[in-house]
Design an enzyme around this catalytic site. Structure first.
Site, PDB file in Angstrom:
ATOM      1  N   GLN A   1     -10.606  -3.881  -2.900  1.00  0.00           N
ATOM      2  CA  GLN A   1     -11.902  -3.373  -2.438  1.00  0.00           C
ATOM      3  C   GLN A   1     -13.025  -3.824  -3.369  1.00  0.00           C
ATOM      4  OE1 GLN A   1     -12.584  -1.505   0.403  1.00  0.00           O
ATOM      5  NE2 GLN A   1     -14.675  -2.027  -0.182  1.00  0.00           N
TER       6      GLN A   1
ATOM      7  N   ASP B   1     -17.205   7.694  -1.616  1.00  0.00           N
ATOM      8  CA  ASP B   1     -15.970   7.527  -0.836  1.00  0.00           C
ATOM      9  C   ASP B   1     -15.634   8.896  -0.252  1.00  0.00           C
ATOM     10  OD1 ASP B   1     -13.576   6.557   0.212  1.00  0.00           O
ATOM     11  OD2 ASP B   1     -12.530   6.485  -1.710  1.00  0.00           O
TER      12      ASP B   1
ATOM     13  N   ARG C   1       0.877  -1.190   0.000  1.00  0.00           N
ATOM     14  CA  ARG C   1       0.000   0.000   0.000  1.00  0.00           C
ATOM     15  C   ARG C   1       0.904   1.226   0.000  1.00  0.00           C
ATOM     16  NH1 ARG C   1      -5.359   1.717   3.399  1.00  0.00           N
ATOM     17  NH2 ARG C   1      -6.174   0.131   1.999  1.00  0.00           N
TER      18      ARG C   1
ATOM     19  N   CYS D   1     -16.446   2.164   0.740  1.00  0.00           N
ATOM     20  CA  CYS D   1     -15.330   1.275   1.087  1.00  0.00           C
ATOM     21  C   CYS D   1     -14.901   1.435   2.537  1.00  0.00           C
ATOM     22  CB  CYS D   1     -14.150   1.534   0.149  1.00  0.00           C
ATOM     23  SG  CYS D   1     -13.469   3.203   0.283  1.00  0.00           S
TER      24      CYS D   1
ATOM     25  N   HIS E   1      -7.647   0.607  -6.280  1.00  0.00           N
ATOM     26  CA  HIS E   1      -7.841  -0.182  -5.054  1.00  0.00           C
ATOM     27  C   HIS E   1      -8.595  -1.462  -5.432  1.00  0.00           C
ATOM     28  CE1 HIS E   1      -8.027  -1.211  -0.988  1.00  0.00           C
ATOM     29  NE2 HIS E   1      -8.915  -0.362  -0.522  1.00  0.00           N
TER      30      HIS E   1
ATOM     31  N   ARG F   1     -14.023  -8.236   2.600  1.00  0.00           N
ATOM     32  CA  ARG F   1     -12.608  -8.061   2.287  1.00  0.00           C
ATOM     33  C   ARG F   1     -11.853  -9.350   2.655  1.00  0.00           C
ATOM     34  NH1 ARG F   1     -10.446  -3.002   1.833  1.00  0.00           N
ATOM     35  NH2 ARG F   1      -8.664  -4.201   1.074  1.00  0.00           N
TER      36      ARG F   1
HETATM   37  N1  NVA Z   1      -9.906   6.848  -1.479  1.00  0.00           N
HETATM   38  C1  NVA Z   1      -9.492   6.469  -0.162  1.00  0.00           C
HETATM   39  C2  NVA Z   1      -9.767   5.025   0.075  1.00  0.00           C
HETATM   40  C3  NVA Z   1      -9.420   4.526   1.446  1.00  0.00           C
HETATM   41  C4  NVA Z   1      -9.666   3.061   1.608  1.00  0.00           C
HETATM   42  C5  NVA Z   1      -8.022   6.799   0.035  1.00  0.00           C
HETATM   43  O1  NVA Z   1      -7.231   6.577  -0.885  1.00  0.00           O
HETATM   44  O2  NVA Z   1      -7.660   7.289   1.105  1.00  0.00           O
HETATM   45  N1   CP Z   2     -11.398   0.190   2.597  1.00  0.00           N
HETATM   46  C1   CP Z   2     -10.114   0.089   2.989  1.00  0.00           C
HETATM   47  O1   CP Z   2      -9.202  -0.242   2.222  1.00  0.00           O
HETATM   48  O2   CP Z   2      -9.923   0.363   4.308  1.00  0.00           O
HETATM   49  P1   CP Z   2      -8.531   0.558   5.051  1.00  0.00           P
HETATM   50  O3   CP Z   2      -7.930   1.841   4.565  1.00  0.00           O
HETATM   51  O4   CP Z   2      -8.902   0.598   6.500  1.00  0.00           O
HETATM   52  O5   CP Z   2      -7.629  -0.604   4.717  1.00  0.00           O
END
Ligand code: NVA
Ligand code: CP
Length: 301
Positions: A134, A219, A104, A259, A131, A287
Site C-alpha cells: 500500500q 484508515d 495475505r 488505502c 501493509h 497499486r
Molecule cells: N487496516 C485495514 C486495511 C485494509 C486494506 C485492515 O487490515 O483491514
Molecule cells: N487497500 C487494500 O489493500 O485493499 P484490499 O483490501 O481491497 O486489497
C-alpha cells in the site's frame, strides 16, 4: 544470489525504494502509451489469501496479465494448508512451481516463516502488522502529484494499525515527518515507532497532528479480524473522524489519503473523501503500477 522478499518496507533501503517509485511512474506512463512489455511470459504468481481483498488481489492479477504471465489465487482453506500441512513444506513445494508468492494473512510471523523456507520471492499482501505494498502506491501518488515527499509532513489520524505501522517505516525510508493522532490504547506498535526515531510524533488530539500537514491519511477504525470490536471502536474513535473542519488545519494544498475500503461517516466524511483534496482513486490505481515495479525488482527483470 540470495532471494529477496518484501515483507516490510525495511526489506529495501532508501535508494532501492526511491528507484522503485521512479520505475513505477515510468511503467505507468508506458502503460498509458500502450507500451506494456510482456517480460514475464511463462511466469506464475501465486496468491495465498485468507482475508478479503479487492485491490491487492486485482492489482497483482492484472500486473501479471500485463506482463504476459499469470496469477493463481488460493484460499488456504481450499489447500492442504487448511488441513495442517506444514507451512515449510508448502513453501518448498510452491518454490518448485512458481516464480513469486503473495500472502495475505493475520500473522506476520507466518509470512516470515514462509519466506524463510521459500526459494522464490515472498510478498506481504497485508498482515496484522504491516501493509507495505500500500505504501509503495501511496508514495508514488504523492510524488506524482506534489513531488518528492522528503521533508514533508504527514498526519495519520485514527487507528495505529498495520497501515499506520507501514507509514512509520515509510517515514524512516523516505525521510519525512509523521504525526500520528490516535486515542489512548490504539497507538502503533512500539518496536516500529522506536525504529523510526525522531521522525515520528504521537498526539492524542487530531488537530495537533494535522496542523500544517501536507498529507492527511486515515484508515478504517476496525480492521479485518476486529469486526467484533466495532461498536467499542466507533465510540473510541468518534473524535478522530477526518472532516472538512480538521482538513482546514492542514496546508491548503494538502491531499487526503485512504488505502480503502473506506467507511463514509465513520473515519472520514463523504465531503472529504469525495472532495477536491482526496487522491484515493489515484492511490488505488497506483497499486497496479507500484507492484509491477516491485515484481520487476524482486524478479530482477
Ligand atoms: N487496516 C485495514 C486495511 C485494509 C486494506 C485492515 O487490515 O483491514
Ligand atoms: N487497500 C487494500 O489493500 O485493499 P484490499 O483490501 O481491497 O486489497
Amino acid at each position: 544470489m540470495s532471494v529477496r522478499h518484501f515483507l516490510t518496507l525495511l526489506d529495501l533501503n532508501s535508494d532501492e525504494l526511491r528507484a522503485l517509485i521512479e520505475r513505477a511512474i515510468e511503467l505507468k506512463t508506458q502503460f498509458k502509451a500502450g507500451l506494456a512489455e510482456q517480460k514475464f511470459q511463462g511466469y506464475t504468481l501465486v496468491m495465498i489469501f485468507d482475508k478479503s481483498s479487492t485491490r491487492t488481489r486485482l492489482s497483482f492479477e492484472v500486473a501479471m496479465t500485463h506482463f504476459g504471465g499469470r496469477a493463481i489465487f488460493l484460499s488456504p482453506g481450499s489447500t492442504q494448508l487448511g488441513r495442517g500441512e506444514a507451512l515449510e513444506d508448502t513453501a518448498r513445494v510452491m518454490s518448485r512451481m512458481v516464480e513469486v508468492v503473495v500472502i495475505r494473512t493475520s500473522s506476520h510471523s507466518m509470512v516470515e516463516k514462509f519466506a524463510e523456507h521459500s526459494q522464490v520471492p515472498v510478498v506481504n499482501g497485508l498482515t496484522d502488522r504491516f501493509h507495505p505494498c500500500q505504501l509503495l502506491a501511496d508514495i508514488q501518488t504523492y510524488t506524482e502529484l506534489r513531488g518528492d515527499i522528503r521533508g514533508r509532513k504527514v498526519a495519520w489520524v485514527g487507528d495505529g494499525n498495520n497501515v499506520c505501522n507501514s507509514w512509520i517505516n515509510a517515514a524512516l525510508r523516505f525521510d519525512f515527518s509523521l504525526c500520528v493522532a490516535t486515542p489512548r490504547g490504539y497507538h502503533p506498535e512500539q518496536e516500529t515507532l522506536r525504529n523510526a526515531g525522531n521522525r515520528i510524533a504521537v498526539f492524542e488530539d487530531p488537530m495537533d497532528a494535522v496542523r500544517n500537514a501536507d498529507i492527511v491519511v486515515t484508515d478504517t477504525w476496525a480492521s479485518m479480524g476486529q469486526e467484533e470490536e466495532k461498536e467499542k471502536r466507533v465510540k473510541a474513535f468518534e473524535n478522530y473522524r477526518v472532516d472538512q473542519k480538521l482538513m482546514r488545519h492542514a496546508n491548503s494544498d494538502a491531499v487526503f489519503m485512504h488505502c480503502l475500503p473506506a467507511y463514509r461517516g465513520f473515519e472520514v466524511t463523504t465531503e472529504v473523501i469525495d472532495g477536491p483534496q482526496s487522491v484515493v482513486w489515484d492511490q488505488a490505481e497506483n497499486r497496479l503500477h507500484a507492484q509491477k515495479a516491485l515484481l520487476e525488482y524482486l524478479l530482477r527483470a
